[in-house]
Design a protein around this motif. Structure first.
Motif, short mmCIF file in Angstrom:
data_model
loop_
_atom_site.label_atom_id
_atom_site.label_comp_id
_atom_site.label_asym_id
_atom_site.label_seq_id
_atom_site.Cartn_x
_atom_site.Cartn_y
_atom_site.Cartn_z
N GLY A 29 0.79 -1.22 0.00
CA GLY A 29 0.00 0.00 0.00
C GLY A 29 0.82 1.27 0.00
N GLU A 30 2.10 1.15 -0.28
CA GLU A 30 2.99 2.30 -0.28
C GLU A 30 2.93 3.08 -1.58
N LEU A 31 2.51 2.41 -2.66
CA LEU A 31 2.46 3.03 -3.98
C LEU A 31 1.13 2.71 -4.64
N LYS A 32 0.38 3.73 -4.96
CA LYS A 32 -0.94 3.56 -5.60
C LYS A 32 -0.77 3.41 -7.10
N ALA A 33 -1.62 2.58 -7.69
CA ALA A 33 -1.55 2.33 -9.13
C ALA A 33 -2.95 2.18 -9.70
N ILE A 34 -3.03 2.36 -11.00
CA ILE A 34 -4.27 2.14 -11.74
C ILE A 34 -4.04 0.88 -12.57
N ARG A 35 -4.83 -0.14 -12.29
CA ARG A 35 -4.68 -1.41 -13.03
C ARG A 35 -5.67 -1.45 -14.17
N GLY A 36 -5.15 -1.51 -15.38
CA GLY A 36 -5.98 -1.67 -16.57
C GLY A 36 -6.04 -3.13 -16.95
N SER A 37 -6.59 -3.41 -18.10
CA SER A 37 -6.69 -4.80 -18.52
C SER A 37 -5.32 -5.38 -18.90
N LYS A 38 -4.43 -4.53 -19.40
CA LYS A 38 -3.11 -5.02 -19.81
C LYS A 38 -1.95 -4.25 -19.21
N LYS A 39 -2.21 -3.09 -18.65
CA LYS A 39 -1.13 -2.25 -18.14
C LYS A 39 -1.43 -1.80 -16.72
N ILE A 40 -0.37 -1.54 -16.00
CA ILE A 40 -0.47 -0.90 -14.70
C ILE A 40 0.13 0.49 -14.88
#
Length: 55
Positions: A29-40
């Motif tokens: 939980g130190e780094l937020k990300a947006i997870r797509g279908s093929k990419k982060i």
């Protein structure tokens, strides 16, 4: 103009760490990300916040 998001490869290069390290930061939980279908993707603000808390 600064980028609004970074992909995994860009972030690894920028931080000088491996993909495994990035995944570990995300899992803790130190780094937020947006997870797509093929990419982060990593929003610039999330990366800035991560770097500021790491100091």
């Amino acid at each position: 103009m600064e980028k609004l998001v970074y992909d995994m490869k860009e972030l690894c290069t920028m931080l000088g760490v491996s993909k495994s390290a990035i995944y570990a930061f995300m899992e803790r939980g130190e780094l937020k990300a947006i997870r797509g279908s093929k990419k982060i993707l990593f929003p610039r603000k999330a990366v800035d916040d991560f770097l500021n808390t790491a100091k």
